[in-house]
Design a protein around this motif. Structure first.
Motif, PDB file in Angstrom:
ATOM      1  N   MET F   1      -2.395  -7.063  -0.669  1.00  0.00           N
ATOM      2  CA  MET F   1      -1.886  -8.155  -1.455  1.00  0.00           C
ATOM      3  C   MET F   1      -0.926  -7.688  -2.528  1.00  0.00           C
ATOM      4  N   ALA F   2       0.161  -7.216  -2.054  1.00  0.00           N
ATOM      5  CA  ALA F   2       1.185  -6.753  -2.998  1.00  0.00           C
ATOM      6  C   ALA F   2       2.533  -6.850  -2.316  1.00  0.00           C
ATOM      7  N   SER F   3       3.567  -6.648  -3.051  1.00  0.00           N
ATOM      8  CA  SER F   3       4.901  -6.767  -2.474  1.00  0.00           C
ATOM      9  C   SER F   3       5.104  -5.711  -1.403  1.00  0.00           C
ATOM     10  N   ALA F   4       6.080  -5.943  -0.565  1.00  0.00           N
ATOM     11  CA  ALA F   4       6.344  -4.989   0.513  1.00  0.00           C
ATOM     12  C   ALA F   4       6.639  -3.612  -0.055  1.00  0.00           C
ATOM     13  N   VAL F   6       5.564  -2.297  -2.811  1.00  0.00           N
ATOM     14  CA  VAL F   6       4.315  -1.702  -3.279  1.00  0.00           C
ATOM     15  C   VAL F   6       3.459  -1.273  -2.091  1.00  0.00           C
ATOM     16  N   PHE F  10       3.207   2.706  -2.298  1.00  0.00           N
ATOM     17  CA  PHE F  10       2.068   3.077  -3.136  1.00  0.00           C
ATOM     18  C   PHE F  10       0.813   3.245  -2.293  1.00  0.00           C
ATOM     19  N   ARG F  11      -0.131   3.985  -2.870  1.00  0.00           N
ATOM     20  CA  ARG F  11      -1.466   4.033  -2.282  1.00  0.00           C
ATOM     21  C   ARG F  11      -2.194   2.838  -2.873  1.00  0.00           C
ATOM     22  N   SER F  12      -2.002   1.672  -2.234  1.00  0.00           N
ATOM     23  CA  SER F  12      -2.400   0.465  -2.948  1.00  0.00           C
ATOM     24  C   SER F  12      -3.909   0.344  -3.103  1.00  0.00           C
ATOM     25  N   LEU F  15      -4.745   1.008  -6.607  1.00  0.00           N
ATOM     26  CA  LEU F  15      -4.297   0.068  -7.638  1.00  0.00           C
ATOM     27  C   LEU F  15      -5.385  -0.967  -7.906  1.00  0.00           C
ATOM     28  N   PRO F  16      -5.455  -1.604  -9.058  1.00  0.00           N
ATOM     29  CA  PRO F  16      -4.555  -1.429 -10.192  1.00  0.00           C
ATOM     30  C   PRO F  16      -4.746  -0.074 -10.853  1.00  0.00           C
ATOM     31  N   ARG F  30       7.430   1.860 -10.788  1.00  0.00           N
ATOM     32  CA  ARG F  30       7.955   0.972  -9.745  1.00  0.00           C
ATOM     33  C   ARG F  30       9.458   1.184  -9.547  1.00  0.00           C
ATOM     34  N   GLU F  34      11.391   2.190  -6.125  1.00  0.00           N
ATOM     35  CA  GLU F  34      12.495   1.359  -5.641  1.00  0.00           C
ATOM     36  C   GLU F  34      13.705   2.248  -5.305  1.00  0.00           C
TER      37      GLU F  34
ATOM     38  N   ASN H  12      -1.126 -11.820  -8.211  1.00  0.00           N
ATOM     39  CA  ASN H  12      -2.398 -11.216  -7.840  1.00  0.00           C
ATOM     40  C   ASN H  12      -3.229 -11.120  -9.114  1.00  0.00           C
ATOM     41  N   TRP H  15      -5.044  -7.975 -10.189  1.00  0.00           N
ATOM     42  CA  TRP H  15      -4.289  -6.871 -10.764  1.00  0.00           C
ATOM     43  C   TRP H  15      -3.700  -7.218 -12.126  1.00  0.00           C
ATOM     44  N   LYS H  17      -3.090  -7.796 -15.747  1.00  0.00           N
ATOM     45  CA  LYS H  17      -3.853  -7.414 -16.943  1.00  0.00           C
ATOM     46  C   LYS H  17      -3.485  -8.273 -18.135  1.00  0.00           C
ATOM     47  N   GLU H  53       8.874  -9.715 -11.271  1.00  0.00           N
ATOM     48  CA  GLU H  53       8.389  -8.646 -10.400  1.00  0.00           C
ATOM     49  C   GLU H  53       8.831  -7.275 -10.899  1.00  0.00           C
ATOM     50  N   ASP H  58       2.007  -4.047 -13.580  1.00  0.00           N
ATOM     51  CA  ASP H  58       0.853  -3.910 -12.690  1.00  0.00           C
ATOM     52  C   ASP H  58       1.089  -4.441 -11.286  1.00  0.00           C
ATOM     53  N   TYR H  59       2.368  -4.759 -10.966  1.00  0.00           N
ATOM     54  CA  TYR H  59       2.714  -5.195  -9.608  1.00  0.00           C
ATOM     55  C   TYR H  59       1.887  -6.402  -9.198  1.00  0.00           C
ATOM     56  N   TYR H  62       4.995 -11.084  -7.761  1.00  0.00           N
ATOM     57  CA  TYR H  62       6.127 -10.690  -6.924  1.00  0.00           C
ATOM     58  C   TYR H  62       6.555 -11.833  -6.028  1.00  0.00           C
ATOM     59  N   LEU H  63       7.778 -11.719  -5.612  1.00  0.00           N
ATOM     60  CA  LEU H  63       8.320 -12.652  -4.641  1.00  0.00           C
ATOM     61  C   LEU H  63       8.126 -12.028  -3.281  1.00  0.00           C
ATOM     62  N   ASP H  68       7.018 -12.279   3.989  1.00  0.00           N
ATOM     63  CA  ASP H  68       5.960 -11.705   4.803  1.00  0.00           C
ATOM     64  C   ASP H  68       5.271 -12.766   5.661  1.00  0.00           C
ATOM     65  N   LYS H  70       3.305 -14.838   4.650  1.00  0.00           N
ATOM     66  CA  LYS H  70       1.941 -15.133   4.185  1.00  0.00           C
ATOM     67  C   LYS H  70       1.917 -16.460   3.427  1.00  0.00           C
TER      68      LYS H  70
END
Ligand SMILES: Cc1ncc(C[n+]2csc(CCOP(=O)(O)OP(=O)(O)O)c2C)c(N)n1
Ligand SMILES: Cc1ncc(C[n+]2csc(CCOP(=O)(O)OP(=O)(O)O)c2C)c(N)n1
Ligand code: SF4
Ligand code: SF4
Ligand code: SF4
Ligand code: SF4
Ligand code: SF4
Ligand code: SF4
Ligand SMILES: [Mg+2]
Ligand SMILES: [Mg+2]
Lengths: 378, 273, 179, 70, 378, 273, 179, 70
Positions: F1-4, F6, F10-12, F15-16, F30, F34, H12, H15, H17, H53, H58-59, H62-63, H68, H70
């Protein structure tokens, strides 16, 4: 807290208070958990008494500045934890051979390497003695309470000044970070020792000459009119380097004898319920608190158990621990590492007693229960 | 049996020094002492601190408060000395290896703090004491015992570095320009803050031999012929500057000095009482 | 060791629980008792969860850590979930009423609107820790009220004395009512 | 080992390591190398400019014999 | 020198030749007497075999680059002496906990501090084990000849790769600087061990997972397609940090067991005229040469004397030295320091034999006569 | 559940991250990722090396070859990595303390060698990890837990220092200027040599609190309002520049790269055979 | 140990005595013997004085240092003064003729114009070390002449082979004449 | 915990904070803080500029929900 000398104080704070009481007027260091409060409180307190606090660029610079300041007449201290203690080793050797008084605090945390930065350990016990290259004299003290942190910091300064050498205070995260009741002694209860200085107006001052009946060479400060030389090379009594093997042999001999000949003065320890003990636990620092609880618990169960608690870790308490070994059937060395001090205990004691260890190095303080279990096992 | 200057400022019973014949270090050490003499400082107030290296042996010969420390650490020790007693005139003598290799961090931080220390680097572009390894100032392409195929490192311009790090007085002279060293060191000592004087030296034994630069005399001649005073440089055509390096004063500013600033904090509490 | 009382104050960073623990320990000292206070450090302390531990005793305190505690204060759900198992049988649990009471019937549970009182009655959510101290003291009687007041006054910033005394008072009231 | 003269130019041959720098940079060619040490060849030419003293790495040559009355 | 494999070679040179034979392809260091030749010769030889030599800004950077290069797949080494060895300590701990193979050479010189830079010593024996903070596994080897310098350097690389840890070669100024006859063994006489790598194309690679029957975790190199993480913090088998006390306890336990469970593989020593010996000398490095002479001299006088020469200094040869102690009436530990290894010998041996020492730390090699005198004394 | 981005880089599952609410480090991390994404590098070829500090925790979250070393030593480790395998794209992530206090020497030497490493300093002007001590970039006069009466040290201009030491690409942006960080890091990575990118971060927890700079939002706003692009700066009147700091590209030159120079030595022997 | 022959080559830095020691040791290896060579380091090496030591033996060589030597070569007065006491009774002293012979009658003294020969006959004072090696070999017979020649050729710079062979020859001549 | 919508703007909340940076720097005031977390107040105003974003430490916002699929 009717008595205004009773306070709740953190171990690291007590270290600074003790140092100031002993006369510390210079601190240079670099932050590192769990010793940082010592620097922080020093930065706050020192200028108020006309002293100097320096945050240096790293731990090496911290101890180097500390030694420089001591040579210039100020009682000086630095503080750190594991990684920083490793970095300071080269300079500890310098202070040893050049005989510069200073106090080095190591609030021990979990190692090796970055390890467990916020967890307690007693993993630098052997490092305190052997961490720098070459033979050299070592004094290291380890307190078990906040009050004792105060007291032993003063002792550390006193030994440093008296024997002209770096002295280490080995505390740990538990003692450094816990707050407990402390009764600050009054001035007349405290002995403060200052370095012996040459009589002023001397014609010729040999900075490393020891006269009959003197413990160490008299120590002038830079800027006082004695234009002496200090080096980390082997040197003769004039302070200048020499390659002569006799000079080298004599220098090292003299350095080591400062300890060997004064071992009683440096031997600090506590004996607890030891008289009729069949099993004696040897523990220091925060672990000794668990050990004391364990002794009480064992005694309640009718087991004859006592505690020998060295406050002087180095020099090793050869005599006392030999005696302990002769007295007891079993010795258990409890320490928060994988077995360090126990090696020395074995060296002097394994002729006389059965020696075992109760060790843990996972970032947690050994508990009284763990020690009790070990008591029952041996 | 030595000149009045030498008799007065050196521990002449320690002379002759251990340096090789023609080593530039002796010339520079004398120029520093001359500066102190001309400034009329009380010898008891002067403290000379060094690290480890041929150059760092200098303090042992100088009749002041002297401190021969560890390789690279002179400035850190000196910082402690100066903070403990700001009245002392503190000079650091160091080598290019001592100061710019292992000691580089202490250099930039002492400069940053602008603490009142005058640092004189005896830059012979080599590690002399250990027998001729290349240093951070060995020119690219030159040889050392650890650069048998020519040094591929770029060399530091130490004066530039010291300036960028915060030194408030920066200058350079050479062992050939002995009087100029004296002049610059004097100016450095009079600057209230961190002063950096690069004194280009010669190591005929290792650098000279390894790089076929001839003997001490030829190396001294090179210093003379290849250096241009920054002041003069402006008036010279570009061709005349090729292969030349600059000497003279590069940078001079006034900024708050560290021990004075610290004293202000102390004083603020004195007043409070 | 039997007369030792071990307490754990838990919640999130910024709720002032470490200061709370210190005040509690100093209050005990004011009573002439012994006290040891410790706290969590490191990533644990960073991540938002916060924990202070206090041991109070008439005798010497050797082992300085709290393992199973006699009293647990939890101002957040996360904290309560994390530490509830460490509360002894017959122990005292004090939770903010925003926290769901755990399913344990071997302990005494006090669910009180500590944060609400601080926010609404005092107007300063930051003093929830002081309200909590009063609640703890009222329920456990671990230190005297005078000692606690003295300890609070010693540690809080100048100019906030009145607010904090009020917080204490509201805390006592709250606990009394719910006792 | 020491040479004194009317100009007060002195060479301490015990200290001289024979590098030749003084010889090279004397503007009036007063000096020479002899048996591996500096030597006064022509004192009369000496203009007492002190260049030799300034650059001798070993403090083995200096003006001052007269000043000190030696 | 008919045989082209016979050469006159300096100890430091033999170290580099051994390293190259073992597969060294990276060296990073900083010059310091008396180890400098190792850097110098490496700078000359490495590029010729496609390897890399780096002179770094200090000793810390030297070992740090060495570890970085090893992680990137090259067999790597650094070399230093006393002061530099002290500076490298923090990084030695890093290589230990992160399990990065590398070889650290210490050509010992007179300490403490700058001490006697050009004179021999064996003063860093205990430092090799205890110099860095925290508990950690240690392997240290000490050669007594030029040929053995060659051999043990290869061994050091082999152990480093096999056990994934830093391995120390403790030589001294005498061995490092002397030239003697060496017969270079042929390739088939030499065993070379390489690190175990994960099978390629793995889906999931846990850099610190040890499977049944494996000595150490398989080691990938950076850039090979496994994007793994390495840290000096306590970490679990995935390589990521953890504060869990079980993880911490298990990690340290596993690190130490690499040694403890393989002690035989790592135990190198020589016994000389020991069978009927009543007095056994224990000596290592250059001192062992004097000791051997002394044994011969004593035997000529009819004295039953032998030599036990550990080549593996760490781990301590507990078993062998206990046996030696059981066999002999007297043990004399001869070392160029004020008594370091002797402490360990006492620990295991003083139940069984009378242990004394023949020590000197004045920059001179102990002579056969001095040892002989000691033999006659005990 | 994060942007593409991320999910890809990332090792999601980690996260966080451990950083505090509003910590600028997350934004900078980030932006770096990028840059790598835009450059289209194979993740297997990227190696990120860090020291110790809040900032230095970054690599643990990044799905590359990652190496979390010792305090101050990242560049020394990275030098070994890069020399061992020059094909790797090596990035060093470091903090102001890590890079400029204990690590200062490695910084200037890596810059001097012009080794192909891109260093990104997360400069929050404080030691975050240890709880708010002042750092070599804490502005004079500001407070830290070890500067309770205000810092008397002068602060480094890290870009100046890196340039003087020899970096061939030097630039600065801030956590507010997230896109600019990406742009500068890309340019840095494309520079064959040592690239230094200062990414000004914010530490609301310690620096902000100690110095009454408000919360994360206010600190971000400050970054926006107080920075001026060097290019724009030339056109602005002096008054407009007061109290402002510069961002943008400061320095860019082409010089021989270290690993390439070393390869030439190796190649010279290959040919010989 | 009894068949061990211990030699000390002394003079000033730059006279190539260390190279001389190495060549002597390699010459012994060529003969199938054992050899250990060592030298002085540090300030001692810097200050102008230079010393190389060689031990040659048919057996293993344990203790690698020379204490009292069987043969002492001294090319300078300072070196001779410094080391003369270390020469064993019945030992061989070879000195350049610029050096004053010491007052010892328990040793054999050879005073030869080594430097002069190198300078005048060969025209290269630097080859005094090679002349000296030939002298040593001729007097002590410690290695074979072929081995020494081979060892010399292996170590000297390319292009100087002939000069060095000549130096050897002159050395042998010199020693023969004075034997 | 996740909000999806026609613009594909996702928060999210696990995530997030609650630093408020996204709210502050959204040019069109799409966002607000709610219960200590970012929240979409007015999705229609969103111009999909990605500022949120880019700057979320903390990511957590986002758009991409749409991209995706989803
Ligand atoms: C920690 C440490 N590392 C290395 C050395 C060895 N060492 C002594 S002096 C020196 C270099 C000296 O070079 P420089 O400072 O340029 O002085 P120079 O001899 O050229 O005057 C080195 C590497 C040491 N003594 N200590
Ligand atoms: C040798 C050593 N010294 C000190 C420390 C303690 N320490 C850890 S992080 C840090 C400072 C971090 O500051 P910075 O690099 O600016 O990173 P930030 O946390 O601010 O992002 C310090 C001093 C350590 N881990 N190791
Ligand atoms: S080695 Fe070089 S620097 Fe050292 S004394 Fe000799 S000439 Fe001078
Ligand atoms: S004083 Fe001048 S003229 Fe006289 S000898 Fe010296 S350099 Fe020559
Ligand atoms: S400069 Fe000095 S050392 Fe050199 S030759 Fe002249 S007098 Fe001698
Ligand atoms: S302490 Fe500061 S730098 Fe560290 S995570 Fe928190 S806000 Fe960021
Ligand atoms: S994409 Fe732009 S407009 Fe939409 S919420 Fe984010 S910052 Fe606001
Ligand atoms: S910027 Fe991110 S963490 Fe901060 S409030 Fe917005 S979504 Fe939450
Ligand atoms: Mg130099
Ligand atoms: Mg920071």
């Amino acid at each position: 807290m009717e008595n205004k000398n009773i306070k709740l104080m953190q171990g690291n704070e007590a270290c600074v208070e003790g140092a100031l009481t002993a006369g510390m007027r210079f601190f240079a260091g670099y932050p590192i958990t769990p010793s940082t409060e010592i620097a922080e409180i020093s930065s706050l307190r020192l200028p108020k008494v006309g002293g100097k606090f320096l945050q240096m660029e790293d731990e090496i610079a911290g101890i180097a500045a500390t030694i420089g300041a001591s040579l210039t007449g100020l009682k000086s201290m630095t503080a750190t934890s594991g990684p920083g203690f490793s970095l300071k080793q080269e300079n500890i050797g310098y202070a040893s051979i050049a005989e510069i008084p200073c106090v080095i605090v190591n609030v021990q945390r979990g190692g090796p390497s970055t390890g467990l930065p916020t967890s307690p350990a007693q993993g630098d016990i052997m490092q305190a003695k052997w961490g720098t290259h070459g033979d050299h004299p070592v004094i290291a003290l380890s307190p078990s309470s906040v009050r004792e942190t105060f007291d032993l910091t003063i002792k550390a300064f006193n030994y440093a000044e008296k024997y002209r050498m770096p002295v280490m205070l080995l505390t740990d995260e538990v003692i450094g970070h816990m707050r407990e009741k402390i009764e600050i002694p009054t001035a007349d209860e405290i002995e403060i020792i200052d370095r012996v200085k040459p009589e002023s107006g001397l014609d010729k001052y040999n900075p490393y000459e020891v006269n009959e009946g003197e413990l160490v060479p008299k120590m002038a400060s830079y800027g006082e009119g004695y234009r002496f030389h200090v080096t980390g090379l082997v040197h003769d009594e004039t302070g200048f380097p020499s390659n002569d093997s006799n000079v080298a042999g004599n220098l090292l001999d003299r350095l080591m004898k400062k300890i060997d000949n004064n071992i009683e003065d440096i031997s600090l320890y506590e004996e607890y319920r030891i008289d009729d003990a069949e099993t004696i636990i040897i523990a220091y620092g925060s672990t000794a608190r668990s050990a004391k609880s364990a002794v009480d618990m064992a005694r309640e169960e009718g087991l004859k158990v006592g505690l020998f608690r060295p406050m002087t870790i180095w020099p090793f308490l050869d005599k006392q621990i030999t005696d302990v070994a002769k007295k007891a059937d079993n010795i258990i060395v409890a320490e928060m590492n994988l077995g360090q001090y126990v090696n020395e205990v074995e060296r002097v004691g394994n002729k006389y007693a059965n020696i075992s260890k109760c060790c843990k190095a996972n970032g947690e303080l050994i508990t009284p229960d763990e020690i009790l279990a070990k008591i029952k096992e041996v | 049996m030595a000149s009045a200057l030498v008799e007065n400022h050196f521990r002449s019973n320690k002379l002759p020094h251990i340096w090789c014949p023609g080593c530039g270090h002796g010339i520079i050490m004398r120029s520093i002492v001359e500066a102190i003499d001309e400034l009329g400082y009380n010898k008891d107030d002067v403290c000379v601190v060094s690290g480890i290296g041929c150059s760092s042996r200098a303090p042992g010969y100088m009749d002041y408060n002297t401190l021969h420390t560890l390789h690279g650490r002179a400035l850190a020790y000196a910082t402690g000395v100066k903070m403990a007693n700001p009245k002392l005139k503190v000079i650091v003598i160091t080598g290019d290896g001592d100061c710019a290799a292992i000691g580089g961090n202490h250099l930039i931080h002492a400069a940053r703090r602008n603490i009142d220390i005058t640092t004189v680097v005896f830059n012979n572009n080599i590690y002399g004491m250990t027998g001729g390894q290349y240093s951070p100032t060995t020119p690219t392409g030159e040889k050392g015992t650890t650069a048998p195929f020519g040094n591929i490192d770029k060399n530091f311009d130490l004066c530039n570095l010291a300036k960028a790090a915060g030194a408030t007085y920066v200058a350079r002279a050479t062992a050939y320009h002995a009087n100029m060293i004296t002049k610059l060191v004097k100016a450095g000592m009079e600057n209230k803050g961190f002063s950096f004087v690069e004194a280009v030296s010669v190591c005929p034994t290792y650098y000279g031999r390894k790089n076929k630069k001839g003997d001490a005399v030829q190396m001294m001649r090179y210093l003379k012929d290849s250096s241009v005073n920054v002041k003069a440089a402006k008036k010279l055509p570009k061709e005349k500057l090729e292969g030349k390096f600059f000497i003279g004063e590069f940078h001079k500013v006034e900024e708050p000095e560290y021990t004075e600033q610290y004293q202000k904090i102390i004083d603020s509490f004195q007043k409070e009482r | 060791m039997s007369n030792q009382y071990e307490m754990r104050l838990s919640g999130s960073g910024g709720q002032g629980l470490i200061l709370g623990g210190i005040i509690l320990a100093e209050s005990a000292l004011n009573d002439g008792k012994n006290a040891v206070q410790s706290q969590s450090y490191g990533p644990e302390a960073r991540g938002g969860a916060s924990k202070a531990e206090v041991i109070i005793s008439d005798n010497n305190i050797n082992y300085p850590k709290v393992r199973d505690c006699d009293m647990l204060l939890s101002l957040t759900q996360i904290a309560c979930d994390k530490y509830i198992d460490s509360l002894k049988k017959d122990g005292v649990l004090i939770i903010d009423n925003s926290v769901a009471a755990p399913e344990r019937d071997d302990i005494k549970i006090y669910s009180l609107p500590i944060i609400e009182i601080a926010t609404e009655k005092i107007g300063k959510p930051m003093v929830a820790n002081i309200v909590a101290l009063a609640v703890i003291n009222q329920i456990t009687k671990i230190t005297s009220n005078e000692s606690l007041e003295k300890a609070v006054l010693k540690r809080v910033p100048r100019g906030t004395e009145e607010i904090n005394i009020n917080a204490l008072k509201e805390g006592y009231k709250l606990a009394e009512v719910n006792e | 080992m020491t040479t004194t003269n009317q100009k007060g130019l002195i060479i301490n041959k015990n200290w001289c390591k024979g590098c030749g720098i003084c010889v090279e940079f004397c503007p009036t060619n007063v000096l020479e190398m002899k048996d591996g040490k500096a030597n006064i060849k022509d004192i009369d030419s000496c203009i007492m400019c002190k260049q030799c003293e300034l650059r001798c790495p070993d403090y083995a040559i200096y003006l001052g014999g007269k000043k000190d009355g030696k």
